[in-house]
Motif scaffolding. Structure first.
Motif, mmCIF file in Angstrom:
data_model
loop_
_atom_site.group_PDB
_atom_site.id
_atom_site.type_symbol
_atom_site.label_atom_id
_atom_site.label_comp_id
_atom_site.label_asym_id
_atom_site.label_seq_id
_atom_site.Cartn_x
_atom_site.Cartn_y
_atom_site.Cartn_z
ATOM 1 N N ILE A 14 5.046 6.738 -9.612
ATOM 2 C CA ILE A 14 5.709 5.484 -9.237
ATOM 3 C C ILE A 14 4.697 4.466 -8.725
ATOM 4 O O ILE A 14 4.716 3.300 -9.124
ATOM 5 C CB ILE A 14 6.823 5.739 -8.201
ATOM 6 C CG1 ILE A 14 7.968 6.488 -8.875
ATOM 7 C CG2 ILE A 14 7.311 4.444 -7.578
ATOM 8 C CD1 ILE A 14 9.039 6.975 -7.932
ATOM 9 N N ASN A 15 3.785 4.897 -7.874
ATOM 10 C CA ASN A 15 2.780 3.971 -7.349
ATOM 11 C C ASN A 15 1.800 3.519 -8.435
ATOM 12 O O ASN A 15 1.393 2.351 -8.455
ATOM 13 C CB ASN A 15 2.037 4.573 -6.171
ATOM 14 C CG ASN A 15 2.906 4.655 -4.941
ATOM 15 O OD1 ASN A 15 3.841 3.879 -4.782
ATOM 16 N ND2 ASN A 15 2.622 5.600 -4.076
ATOM 17 N N ALA A 17 2.544 3.242 -11.604
ATOM 18 C CA ALA A 17 3.322 2.299 -12.413
ATOM 19 C C ALA A 17 3.328 0.915 -11.764
ATOM 20 O O ALA A 17 3.149 -0.103 -12.441
ATOM 21 C CB ALA A 17 4.738 2.815 -12.609
ATOM 22 N N LYS A 18 3.493 0.868 -10.448
ATOM 23 C CA LYS A 18 3.467 -0.413 -9.734
ATOM 24 C C LYS A 18 2.091 -1.064 -9.844
ATOM 25 O O LYS A 18 1.983 -2.276 -10.046
ATOM 26 C CB LYS A 18 3.835 -0.218 -8.269
ATOM 27 C CG LYS A 18 5.299 0.093 -8.051
ATOM 28 C CD LYS A 18 5.594 0.344 -6.585
ATOM 29 C CE LYS A 18 7.029 0.778 -6.380
ATOM 30 N NZ LYS A 18 7.308 1.099 -4.969
ATOM 31 N N MET A 19 1.028 -0.267 -9.702
ATOM 32 C CA MET A 19 -0.332 -0.797 -9.789
ATOM 33 C C MET A 19 -0.600 -1.412 -11.159
ATOM 34 O O MET A 19 -1.309 -2.416 -11.271
ATOM 35 C CB MET A 19 -1.363 0.313 -9.537
ATOM 36 C CG MET A 19 -1.425 0.807 -8.117
ATOM 37 S SD MET A 19 -2.498 2.261 -7.940
ATOM 38 C CE MET A 19 -4.117 1.511 -8.105
ATOM 39 N N ASP A 21 1.827 -2.409 -13.331
ATOM 40 C CA ASP A 21 2.933 -3.272 -13.731
ATOM 41 C C ASP A 21 3.590 -2.781 -15.025
ATOM 42 O O ASP A 21 3.828 -3.535 -15.965
ATOM 43 C CB ASP A 21 2.479 -4.729 -13.877
ATOM 44 C CG ASP A 21 3.651 -5.701 -13.911
ATOM 45 O OD1 ASP A 21 4.721 -5.367 -13.367
ATOM 46 O OD2 ASP A 21 3.498 -6.796 -14.493
ATOM 47 N N SER A 23 6.472 0.642 -16.380
ATOM 48 C CA SER A 23 7.507 1.541 -15.880
ATOM 49 C C SER A 23 6.927 2.946 -15.654
ATOM 50 O O SER A 23 5.932 3.320 -16.288
ATOM 51 C CB SER A 23 8.659 1.637 -16.882
ATOM 52 O OG SER A 23 8.245 2.359 -18.025
ATOM 53 N N PRO A 24 7.568 3.726 -14.769
ATOM 54 C CA PRO A 24 7.138 5.121 -14.611
ATOM 55 C C PRO A 24 7.201 5.887 -15.934
ATOM 56 O O PRO A 24 6.352 6.744 -16.199
ATOM 57 C CB PRO A 24 8.130 5.684 -13.589
ATOM 58 C CG PRO A 24 8.528 4.492 -12.781
ATOM 59 C CD PRO A 24 8.585 3.360 -13.781
ATOM 60 N N ARG A 51 -6.910 8.291 -6.228
ATOM 61 C CA ARG A 51 -6.968 6.826 -6.122
ATOM 62 C C ARG A 51 -8.335 6.298 -6.553
ATOM 63 O O ARG A 51 -8.437 5.309 -7.271
ATOM 64 C CB ARG A 51 -6.653 6.377 -4.696
ATOM 65 C CG ARG A 51 -6.712 4.862 -4.513
ATOM 66 C CD ARG A 51 -6.233 4.439 -3.157
ATOM 67 N NE ARG A 51 -4.856 4.817 -2.911
ATOM 68 C CZ ARG A 51 -3.796 4.147 -3.377
ATOM 69 N NH1 ARG A 51 -3.955 3.076 -4.098
ATOM 70 N NH2 ARG A 51 -2.574 4.571 -3.113
#
Length: 72
Positions: A14-15, A17-19, A21, A23-24, A51
């Motif tokens: 999820i993180n 995917a956010k990084m 932009d 979808s998961p 990370r």
């Protein structure tokens, strides 16, 4: 008082995917395709990326050849 909070060492689907932009589901598809994302591990059945590896991968225009050092 300053906060000593650090970024987590491991990045979840999820993180990530956010990084990126996306979808998961896209992250899972890229993971399953292989060669798109840096190597991942499974912690208690959950997929995680280091990370540091993600940040290096992004700095290298998402190319894997120079993402990981010999020490990892």
């Amino acid at each position: 008082m300053m906060s000593c909070e650090k970024e987590p060492i491991w990045v979840s689907v999820i993180n990530l995917a956010k990084m990126l932009d996306v979808s998961p589901r896209t992250v899972y598809e890229w993971k399953n395709r292989g060669g798109v994302l840096p190597p991942h591990i499974k912690l208690s059945g959950m997929v995680r990326w280091k990370r540091e590896h993600i940040l290096q991968w992004l700095e290298n225009d998402c190319k894997l050849e120079h993402t990981l050092s010999q020490d990892d």
